[in-house]
Design a protein around this motif. Sequence first.
Motif, PDB file in Angstrom:
ATOM      1  N   GLN A   1      39.919  46.705  33.514  1.00  0.00           N
ATOM      2  CA  GLN A   1      40.940  47.920  34.668  1.00  0.00           C
ATOM      3  C   GLN A   1      42.093  48.114  36.054  1.00  0.00           C
ATOM      4  O   GLN A   1      42.767  47.670  35.945  1.00  0.00           O
ATOM      5  CB  GLN A   1      40.819  49.362  34.130  1.00  0.00           C
ATOM      6  N   ALA A   2      40.845  47.541  36.608  1.00  0.00           N
ATOM      7  CA  ALA A   2      41.045  47.272  38.194  1.00  0.00           C
ATOM      8  C   ALA A   2      41.580  46.220  38.453  1.00  0.00           C
ATOM      9  O   ALA A   2      42.768  46.073  38.945  1.00  0.00           O
ATOM     10  CB  ALA A   2      39.634  47.072  39.506  1.00  0.00           C
ATOM     11  N   ARG A   3      41.199  44.888  37.373  1.00  0.00           N
ATOM     12  CA  ARG A   3      42.046  43.989  37.458  1.00  0.00           C
ATOM     13  C   ARG A   3      43.390  43.903  37.054  1.00  0.00           C
ATOM     14  O   ARG A   3      44.694  43.477  38.059  1.00  0.00           O
ATOM     15  CB  ARG A   3      41.157  43.103  36.923  1.00  0.00           C
ATOM     16  N   THR A   4      43.923  44.873  35.714  1.00  0.00           N
ATOM     17  CA  THR A   4      44.972  45.019  35.924  1.00  0.00           C
ATOM     18  C   THR A   4      45.717  45.971  36.351  1.00  0.00           C
ATOM     19  O   THR A   4      47.250  46.202  36.802  1.00  0.00           O
ATOM     20  CB  THR A   4      45.184  46.044  34.465  1.00  0.00           C
ATOM     21  N   ALA A   5      45.825  47.159  37.112  1.00  0.00           N
ATOM     22  CA  ALA A   5      46.217  47.900  38.267  1.00  0.00           C
ATOM     23  C   ALA A   5      46.280  47.349  38.935  1.00  0.00           C
ATOM     24  O   ALA A   5      47.686  46.692  39.444  1.00  0.00           O
ATOM     25  CB  ALA A   5      45.166  48.650  38.653  1.00  0.00           C
ATOM     26  N   ALA A   6      45.268  45.878  39.574  1.00  0.00           N
ATOM     27  CA  ALA A   6      45.616  45.147  40.822  1.00  0.00           C
ATOM     28  C   ALA A   6      47.227  44.114  40.434  1.00  0.00           C
ATOM     29  O   ALA A   6      47.961  43.499  40.736  1.00  0.00           O
ATOM     30  CB  ALA A   6      44.809  44.330  40.807  1.00  0.00           C
ATOM     31  N   ALA A   7      47.150  43.759  38.222  1.00  0.00           N
ATOM     32  CA  ALA A   7      48.269  42.941  38.318  1.00  0.00           C
ATOM     33  C   ALA A   7      48.980  43.660  38.611  1.00  0.00           C
ATOM     34  O   ALA A   7      51.048  42.636  38.231  1.00  0.00           O
ATOM     35  CB  ALA A   7      47.099  41.941  36.959  1.00  0.00           C
ATOM     36  N   LEU A   8      49.236  44.724  38.673  1.00  0.00           N
ATOM     37  CA  LEU A   8      49.952  45.451  38.536  1.00  0.00           C
ATOM     38  C   LEU A   8      51.508  46.279  39.552  1.00  0.00           C
ATOM     39  O   LEU A   8      52.621  46.230  39.998  1.00  0.00           O
ATOM     40  CB  LEU A   8      50.429  47.187  37.921  1.00  0.00           C
ATOM     41  N   GLY A   9      50.330  45.004  40.535  1.00  0.00           N
ATOM     42  CA  GLY A   9      51.135  45.251  42.273  1.00  0.00           C
ATOM     43  C   GLY A   9      50.517  46.785  42.687  1.00  0.00           C
ATOM     44  O   GLY A   9      51.095  47.224  44.118  1.00  0.00           O
ATOM     45  N   ALA A  10      49.471  47.202  42.697  1.00  0.00           N
ATOM     46  CA  ALA A  10      48.982  48.521  42.544  1.00  0.00           C
ATOM     47  C   ALA A  10      47.990  48.122  44.090  1.00  0.00           C
ATOM     48  O   ALA A  10      47.375  48.774  44.832  1.00  0.00           O
ATOM     49  CB  ALA A  10      48.445  48.979  41.764  1.00  0.00           C
ATOM     50  N   GLY A  11      47.504  47.267  44.636  1.00  0.00           N
ATOM     51  CA  GLY A  11      46.735  46.488  45.247  1.00  0.00           C
ATOM     52  C   GLY A  11      45.894  45.090  45.079  1.00  0.00           C
ATOM     53  O   GLY A  11      46.139  43.990  43.924  1.00  0.00           O
ATOM     54  N   THR A  12      44.565  44.990  45.636  1.00  0.00           N
ATOM     55  CA  THR A  12      43.548  44.434  45.442  1.00  0.00           C
ATOM     56  C   THR A  12      42.465  44.011  44.485  1.00  0.00           C
ATOM     57  O   THR A  12      41.982  45.307  45.403  1.00  0.00           O
ATOM     58  CB  THR A  12      43.351  43.060  46.500  1.00  0.00           C
ATOM     59  N   ALA A  13      41.545  43.509  43.758  1.00  0.00           N
ATOM     60  CA  ALA A  13      40.591  44.929  43.451  1.00  0.00           C
ATOM     61  C   ALA A  13      39.314  43.937  44.203  1.00  0.00           C
ATOM     62  O   ALA A  13      38.370  44.327  44.061  1.00  0.00           O
ATOM     63  CB  ALA A  13      40.138  43.548  41.785  1.00  0.00           C
ATOM     64  N   ALA A  14      39.804  43.311  45.063  1.00  0.00           N
ATOM     65  CA  ALA A  14      38.083  42.986  46.204  1.00  0.00           C
ATOM     66  C   ALA A  14      37.994  44.383  47.090  1.00  0.00           C
ATOM     67  O   ALA A  14      39.207  45.264  47.873  1.00  0.00           O
ATOM     68  CB  ALA A  14      39.399  41.474  47.025  1.00  0.00           C
ATOM     69  N   GLU A  15      36.896  43.679  47.343  1.00  0.00           N
ATOM     70  CA  GLU A  15      36.158  45.220  48.557  1.00  0.00           C
ATOM     71  C   GLU A  15      36.515  44.772  50.037  1.00  0.00           C
ATOM     72  O   GLU A  15      36.578  43.619  50.028  1.00  0.00           O
ATOM     73  CB  GLU A  15      34.772  45.042  48.300  1.00  0.00           C
ATOM     74  N   PRO A  16      37.256  45.774  50.528  1.00  0.00           N
ATOM     75  CA  PRO A  16      37.255  46.038  51.866  1.00  0.00           C
ATOM     76  C   PRO A  16      36.942  45.410  52.838  1.00  0.00           C
ATOM     77  O   PRO A  16      35.552  45.475  52.434  1.00  0.00           O
ATOM     78  CB  PRO A  16      37.476  47.394  52.238  1.00  0.00           C
ATOM     79  N   ASP A  17      36.681  44.957  53.832  1.00  0.00           N
ATOM     80  CA  ASP A  17      35.949  44.461  54.622  1.00  0.00           C
ATOM     81  C   ASP A  17      35.371  45.273  55.187  1.00  0.00           C
ATOM     82  O   ASP A  17      33.847  45.094  56.127  1.00  0.00           O
ATOM     83  CB  ASP A  17      36.627  43.620  55.538  1.00  0.00           C
ATOM     84  N   GLY A  18      36.339  46.463  55.219  1.00  0.00           N
ATOM     85  CA  GLY A  18      34.871  47.456  55.952  1.00  0.00           C
ATOM     86  C   GLY A  18      35.477  49.146  56.206  1.00  0.00           C
ATOM     87  O   GLY A  18      36.402  49.115  54.916  1.00  0.00           O
ATOM     88  N   PRO A  19      35.185  50.144  56.859  1.00  0.00           N
ATOM     89  CA  PRO A  19      35.876  51.666  56.336  1.00  0.00           C
ATOM     90  C   PRO A  19      37.181  51.026  56.262  1.00  0.00           C
ATOM     91  O   PRO A  19      37.744  50.728  57.385  1.00  0.00           O
ATOM     92  CB  PRO A  19      35.626  52.137  57.260  1.00  0.00           C
ATOM     93  N   VAL A  20      37.807  52.119  55.215  1.00  0.00           N
ATOM     94  CA  VAL A  20      38.999  52.070  55.267  1.00  0.00           C
ATOM     95  C   VAL A  20      39.686  53.109  55.546  1.00  0.00           C
ATOM     96  O   VAL A  20      38.617  54.392  55.907  1.00  0.00           O
ATOM     97  CB  VAL A  20      39.971  51.968  53.816  1.00  0.00           C
ATOM     98  N   ASP A  21      41.364  53.793  56.233  1.00  0.00           N
ATOM     99  CA  ASP A  21      41.506  55.187  56.216  1.00  0.00           C
ATOM    100  C   ASP A  21      41.780  55.952  55.428  1.00  0.00           C
ATOM    101  O   ASP A  21      41.252  57.450  55.838  1.00  0.00           O
ATOM    102  CB  ASP A  21      42.749  55.257  56.459  1.00  0.00           C
ATOM    103  N   LEU A  22      41.797  56.343  53.503  1.00  0.00           N
ATOM    104  CA  LEU A  22      41.826  57.487  53.199  1.00  0.00           C
ATOM    105  C   LEU A  22      41.196  56.749  51.639  1.00  0.00           C
ATOM    106  O   LEU A  22      41.708  55.270  51.823  1.00  0.00           O
ATOM    107  CB  LEU A  22      43.219  57.695  52.871  1.00  0.00           C
ATOM    108  N   CYS A  23      40.269  57.318  51.729  1.00  0.00           N
ATOM    109  CA  CYS A  23      38.937  56.702  49.936  1.00  0.00           C
ATOM    110  C   CYS A  23      40.169  57.742  49.068  1.00  0.00           C
ATOM    111  O   CYS A  23      39.745  58.856  49.149  1.00  0.00           O
ATOM    112  CB  CYS A  23      37.837  56.912  49.976  1.00  0.00           C
ATOM    113  N   VAL A  24      40.512  57.576  48.078  1.00  0.00           N
ATOM    114  CA  VAL A  24      40.990  58.461  47.254  1.00  0.00           C
ATOM    115  C   VAL A  24      40.117  58.297  45.237  1.00  0.00           C
ATOM    116  O   VAL A  24      40.530  57.155  44.481  1.00  0.00           O
ATOM    117  CB  VAL A  24      42.169  57.737  46.677  1.00  0.00           C
ATOM    118  N   VAL A  25      40.113  59.534  44.863  1.00  0.00           N
ATOM    119  CA  VAL A  25      38.595  59.517  44.110  1.00  0.00           C
ATOM    120  C   VAL A  25      39.565  60.159  43.112  1.00  0.00           C
ATOM    121  O   VAL A  25      39.845  61.209  43.181  1.00  0.00           O
ATOM    122  CB  VAL A  25      37.421  59.957  44.680  1.00  0.00           C
ATOM    123  N   ALA A  26      40.027  58.996  41.743  1.00  0.00           N
ATOM    124  CA  ALA A  26      40.685  59.483  40.676  1.00  0.00           C
ATOM    125  C   ALA A  26      39.743  59.289  39.805  1.00  0.00           C
ATOM    126  O   ALA A  26      39.913  58.378  38.714  1.00  0.00           O
ATOM    127  CB  ALA A  26      42.084  58.608  40.989  1.00  0.00           C
TER     128      ALA A  26
END
Length: 361
Positions: free
Chosen positions: A36-61
């Motif tokens: 499902q994450a790969r599907t979202a990435a294929a739609l242009g929602a982002g990347t399924a790869a893990e971030p290198d370090g802390p991001v600015d905001l984590c959205v739990v959905a």
Amino acid sequence: MRTALVIGTGLIGTSAALALARRGVAVHLADHDTEQARTAAALGAGTAAEPDGPVDLCVVAVPPAHVAATLADAMRRGVARGYLDVASVKGGPRRDLEALGLDLTPYIGTHPMSGRERSGPLAASADLFEGRPWVLTPTRDTDTEVLNLALELVAQCRAVPVVMDADAHDRAVALVSHMPHLVSSMVAARLENAEESAVRLCGQGIRDVTRIAASDPRMWIDILSANPGPVADLLADVAADLQETVAALRGLESADASERLDGATGVENVLRRGNAGQARVPGKHGSAPLAYEVVAVLINDQPGQLARIFADAERAGVNVEDVRMEHATGQQAGLVQLMVEPAAAPPLAAALRERGWSLRP
């Protein structure tokens, strides 16, 4: 906000990710269902790869029952500067987090008041939240930076921020979302074993009432399990209204003139109360619904019909405020109801007739 992590790539998570990605935020996607994450990435929602370090905001959905555990895991791993969830209930998850003994200064509960009958990333849209209320439930412990990140997310999604107490929010959504969903399901359930001859008579009224009953039951079990008390209280009130209405209708069957009069009064009372409540439902432009005129246009089931109607309305210089479709059962035709400001109705009707459209009263 330059980077974000969205955990949970269903309808809401993917829609938020699409809106952020469209505005240049580097979005990372995570889901227990990696496909499902790969599907979202294929739609242009982002990347399924893990971030290198802390991001600015984590959205739990994720569903309400899983919010606390998911947030606790993310916060303990330090994946972001700020954390928020988008679950449809707020009091329970907050109390669950408090019980875990976590520092909640980098967290804020939120709830975008938007959705669809369909779920999953394929139902997502970057404009899902546009113009819709997005509730924020900060506490006195919420860090100002986290509140600002949440407000930025709301702005990026073009939603309207509304600040509320968590428990007040839960009582409110029980009234305007959770209880109506169950009532819609109950009405739709009457159709399950109905005669086919009766079902074929379904019109726009029954479609409007039962539309949300098409939603995923598993998702709604999660939602209702997190907010059962306020929903049960409201349904008890509805049940009392139903009993009174049934009694009034039985009165209309009576041979006694006085009982028929009482029955008519009872039915009129519930209908008028319904009028008064419906009049309070906010319209497109804010707190009070505007009175629109309807221009009804007959269309055939052919590609491009709606596009042509809107193009012709634009040429006439008329803004269509809202639109409804009424399908003709068993026929390749339908009625498009264009809602416009009263002064715009006559010129729009004249312009559409000049361009060959068939209008209905």
